[in-house]
Design a protein around this motif. Structure first.
Motif, PDB file in Angstrom:
ATOM      1  N   SER A   1       0.826  -1.202   0.000  1.00 21.02           N
ATOM      2  CA  SER A   1       0.000   0.000   0.000  1.00 21.02           C
ATOM      3  C   SER A   1       0.863   1.256   0.000  1.00 21.02           C
ATOM      4  CB  SER A   1      -0.917   0.008   1.232  1.00 21.02           C
ATOM      5  OG  SER A   1      -0.142  -0.053   2.417  1.00 21.02           O
ATOM      6  N   ALA A   2       0.242   2.369  -0.365  1.00 20.64           N
ATOM      7  CA  ALA A   2       0.931   3.656  -0.391  1.00 20.64           C
ATOM      8  C   ALA A   2      -0.074   4.758  -0.108  1.00 20.64           C
ATOM      9  CB  ALA A   2       1.593   3.880  -1.750  1.00 20.64           C
ATOM     10  N   LEU A   3       0.430   5.891   0.348  1.00 16.69           N
ATOM     11  CA  LEU A   3      -0.392   7.085   0.532  1.00 16.69           C
ATOM     12  C   LEU A   3      -0.194   8.004  -0.665  1.00 16.69           C
ATOM     13  CD1 LEU A   3       0.356   7.839   4.286  1.00 16.69           C
ATOM     14  CD2 LEU A   3      -1.934   7.445   3.351  1.00 16.69           C
ATOM     15  N   ALA A   4      -1.278   8.621  -1.113  1.00 17.27           N
ATOM     16  CA  ALA A   4      -1.183   9.548  -2.243  1.00 17.27           C
ATOM     17  C   ALA A   4      -2.021  10.792  -1.949  1.00 17.27           C
ATOM     18  CB  ALA A   4      -1.672   8.876  -3.526  1.00 17.27           C
ATOM     19  N   GLU A   5      -1.446  11.956  -2.271  1.00 19.07           N
ATOM     20  CA  GLU A   5      -2.134  13.230  -2.069  1.00 19.07           C
ATOM     21  C   GLU A   5      -2.406  13.878  -3.417  1.00 19.07           C
ATOM     22  OE1 GLU A   5      -1.311  17.569   0.091  1.00 19.07           O
ATOM     23  OE2 GLU A   5       0.283  16.454  -0.924  1.00 19.07           O
ATOM     24  N   ASP A   6      -3.662  14.280  -3.644  1.00 17.66           N
ATOM     25  CA  ASP A   6      -3.961  14.990  -4.884  1.00 17.66           C
ATOM     26  C   ASP A   6      -3.613  16.467  -4.729  1.00 17.66           C
ATOM     27  OD1 ASP A   6      -6.063  16.288  -3.532  1.00 17.66           O
ATOM     28  OD2 ASP A   6      -7.578  14.899  -4.266  1.00 17.66           O
ATOM     29  N   HIS A   7      -3.833  17.247  -5.771  1.00 21.80           N
ATOM     30  CA  HIS A   7      -3.413  18.646  -5.757  1.00 21.80           C
ATOM     31  C   HIS A   7      -4.351  19.544  -4.952  1.00 21.80           C
ATOM     32  CE1 HIS A   7      -0.849  17.135  -8.991  1.00 21.80           C
ATOM     33  NE2 HIS A   7      -0.086  18.192  -8.771  1.00 21.80           N
ATOM     34  N   GLU A   8      -5.446  18.978  -4.420  1.00 21.37           N
ATOM     35  CA  GLU A   8      -6.345  19.720  -3.534  1.00 21.37           C
ATOM     36  C   GLU A   8      -6.049  19.425  -2.069  1.00 21.37           C
ATOM     37  OE1 GLU A   8      -7.762  18.172  -6.468  1.00 21.37           O
ATOM     38  OE2 GLU A   8      -7.317  20.177  -7.235  1.00 21.37           O
ATOM     39  N   GLY A   9      -5.054  18.560  -1.830  1.00 22.89           N
ATOM     40  CA  GLY A   9      -4.671  18.257  -0.455  1.00 22.89           C
ATOM     41  C   GLY A   9      -5.385  17.073   0.157  1.00 22.89           C
ATOM     42  N   ASN A  10      -6.108  16.303  -0.660  1.00 28.36           N
ATOM     43  CA  ASN A  10      -6.820  15.129  -0.161  1.00 28.36           C
ATOM     44  C   ASN A  10      -5.917  13.896  -0.208  1.00 28.36           C
ATOM     45  OD1 ASN A  10      -9.397  16.575   0.028  1.00 28.36           O
ATOM     46  ND2 ASN A  10      -9.351  16.533  -2.204  1.00 28.36           N
ATOM     47  N   TRP A  11      -5.880  13.143   0.890  1.00 29.77           N
ATOM     48  CA  TRP A  11      -5.051  11.949   0.981  1.00 29.77           C
ATOM     49  C   TRP A  11      -5.888  10.687   0.815  1.00 29.77           C
ATOM     50  CZ3 TRP A  11       0.221  11.868   1.323  1.00 29.77           C
ATOM     51  CH2 TRP A  11       0.862  13.069   1.664  1.00 29.77           C
ATOM     52  N   GLN A  12      -5.299   9.678   0.202  1.00 34.84           N
ATOM     53  CA  GLN A  12      -5.964   8.391   0.065  1.00 34.84           C
ATOM     54  C   GLN A  12      -4.941   7.267   0.164  1.00 34.84           C
ATOM     55  OE1 GLN A  12      -7.112   7.162  -4.043  1.00 34.84           O
ATOM     56  NE2 GLN A  12      -6.481   9.229  -4.631  1.00 34.84           N
ATOM     57  N   LEU A  13      -5.415   6.093   0.576  1.00 37.01           N
ATOM     58  CA  LEU A  13      -4.589   4.898   0.583  1.00 37.01           C
ATOM     59  C   LEU A  13      -4.833   4.143  -0.712  1.00 37.01           C
ATOM     60  CD1 LEU A  13      -4.962   3.614   4.249  1.00 37.01           C
ATOM     61  CD2 LEU A  13      -2.777   4.016   3.083  1.00 37.01           C
ATOM     62  N   ILE A  14      -3.755   3.750  -1.384  1.00 36.50           N
ATOM     63  CA  ILE A  14      -3.856   2.973  -2.613  1.00 36.50           C
ATOM     64  C   ILE A  14      -3.262   1.593  -2.355  1.00 36.50           C
ATOM     65  CG2 ILE A  14      -3.230   2.802  -5.049  1.00 36.50           C
ATOM     66  CD1 ILE A  14      -2.898   5.807  -5.106  1.00 36.50           C
ATOM     67  N   TYR A  15      -4.026   0.557  -2.683  1.00 32.01           N
ATOM     68  CA  TYR A  15      -3.569  -0.811  -2.498  1.00 32.01           C
ATOM     69  C   TYR A  15      -3.254  -1.427  -3.863  1.00 32.01           C
ATOM     70  CZ  TYR A  15      -5.328  -0.355   2.259  1.00 32.01           C
ATOM     71  OH  TYR A  15      -5.539   0.071   3.553  1.00 32.01           O
TER      72      TYR A  15
END
Length: 290
Positions: free
Chosen positions: A227-241
Motif C-alpha cells: 500500500s501507499a499514501l497519495a495526495e492529490d493537488h487539492e490536499g486530499n489523501w488516500q490509501l492505494i492498495y
C-alpha cells in the motif's frame, strides 16, 4: 494517461529480503506521476543483508525507477531513515540534486503541516532495547516464511491470500494495545511539532483516521499489504492498495486503436523490412529486464 498526484508516500519496502515485493512496487510507481516521492524508512533492510539477505536485480530496478522519476517527471525524492536502514546515520543529512536523505521532515501542503517520520524513534523497544527488536525481527521473518508456505497451498486450492502475521497481530491483545498506543503517541508528537497531521510507517499497518483532531496517516508496507499514501493537488489523501489496481484497464487506455482506415495504395513491389519493438524497461541493459 498516467494519474498525477502531488505527493506519494511509501515505506517498509525491505529491499534485500525474500519478502520484499520489489517488482510490484516498481510496477506501481510506473503507473503514476508525482511532484514529491517520500520513501519513509526501511526501504533497504540493512539488518537482513547483514545476516541472510541478498541483493537482487529487482531490488536495483526499484532505484532505477526512482531515477527515471527524477529525470523524466522532475520528481523530488525524500528518503527518510528507518530502523532497518539505520546505516544511513553515517551520511545524514545528504542532498544530491533532487534527492534528499534525512532523518525526518515537515511537509506543508494546502495550508496544512504534516510531520513525516518512519516511526521507530517513538518505539521504546526498538530504541532502548535493540536486542529485543532483533528477536522480534527474527520472529516476523519466520512468520513471513511460514506465510509463503501456507499461501502456496492456498493458491493451489484456489483460496485467496491470507496474512498470517496480520492474523497473529489481531489475536494477540498486547500487539493490538501496542499499535493503538503507538498511533496515539505519534498523534501527540504531531501536535507538539505544531502540525495538523502525522505520516509514518514502521508497524506495517496502513491507516488513515483522525486521532484527537490530528490526521494520522500510515502508508503500510511492501512486504504484505502493498500500500501507499497519495495526495492529490487539492490536499486530499488516500490509501492505494496494489491488489486493487486494475492494471489491465490501464494498459488498454495506453494503446488507443485508430478508428480510421488507412487507404492501401499500391506503388509497386517493395522489399519487406521488419522493425524490432523497443522494450520499455527501467534499465538500458537487457539483463535487468523483468
Amino acid at each position: 494517461m498516467k494519474t498525477k498526484f502531488k505527493t506519494i508516500v511509501v515505506s517498509d519496502v525491505h529491499l534485500g529480503t525474500k519478502g520484499s515485493k520489489a517488482k510490484e512496487i516498481s510496477r506501481f510507481l510506473k503507473q503514476y506521476e508525482c511532484e514529491n516521492l517520500i520513501l519513509n524508512g526501511d526501504i533497504i533492510d540493512g539488518w537482513q543483508l547483514k545476516k541472510s539477505g541478498s541483493w537482487k536485480r529487482k531490488h536495483t530496478r526499484f532505484f532505477n525507477r526512482i531515477i527515471k522519476m527524477i529525470e523524466n517527471q522532475n520528481t523530488r525524492v525524500y528518503y527518510l531513515r528507518g530502523n532497518h536502514d539505520d546505516f544511513l546515520d553515517q551520511i545524514l543529512p545528504l542532498q544530491i540534486g533532487k534527492l534528499s536523505i534525512q532523518q525526518d521532515m515537515i511537509y506543508e501542503s494546502n495550508g496544512k503541516k504534516y510531520f513525516i517520520t518512519h516511526g521507530d524513534v517513538f518505539d521504546s523497544i526498538t530504541t532502548n532495547l535493540r536486542w529485543i527488536a532483533y528477536i522480534g525481527d527474527v520472529g516476523y521473518t519466520f512468520l513471513l516464511w511460514l506465510n509463503r508456505v501456507l499461501n502456496f497451498y492456498r493458491f493451489k486450492r484456489g483460496l485467496p491470500y491470507f496474512s498470517l502475521s496480520k492474523y497473529v497481530k489481531g489475536k494477540v491483545k498486547s500487539a493490538v494495545s501496542y499499535i493503538d498506543q503507538y498511533e496515539v503517541e505519534l498523534a501527540k508528537m504531531a501536535r507538539v511539532k505544531g502540525c495538523d497531521g502525522i505520516i509514518c510507517g514502521h508497524i506495517h499497518k496502513a491507516e488513515k483516521r483522525m486521532i484527537d483532531g490530528i490526521d494520522y496517516l500510515n502508508s503500510g508496507d511492501w512486504v504484505e499489504t502493498m500500500s501507499a499514501l497519495a495526495e492529490d493537488h487539492e490536499g486530499n489523501w488516500q490509501l492505494i492498495y496494489y491488489n486493487e489496481i486494475n492494471f489491465k484497464s490501464i494498459e488498454e487506455h495506453k494503446i488507443q486503436p485508430l478508428n480510421k482506415e488507412i487507404p492501401q495504395i499500391q506503388y509497386g513491389p517493395f522489399k519487406e523490412v521488419s522493425f524490432g519493438k523497443a522494450d520499455d524497461q527501467d534499465l538500458e541493459n537487457p539483463s535487468f529486464r523483468l
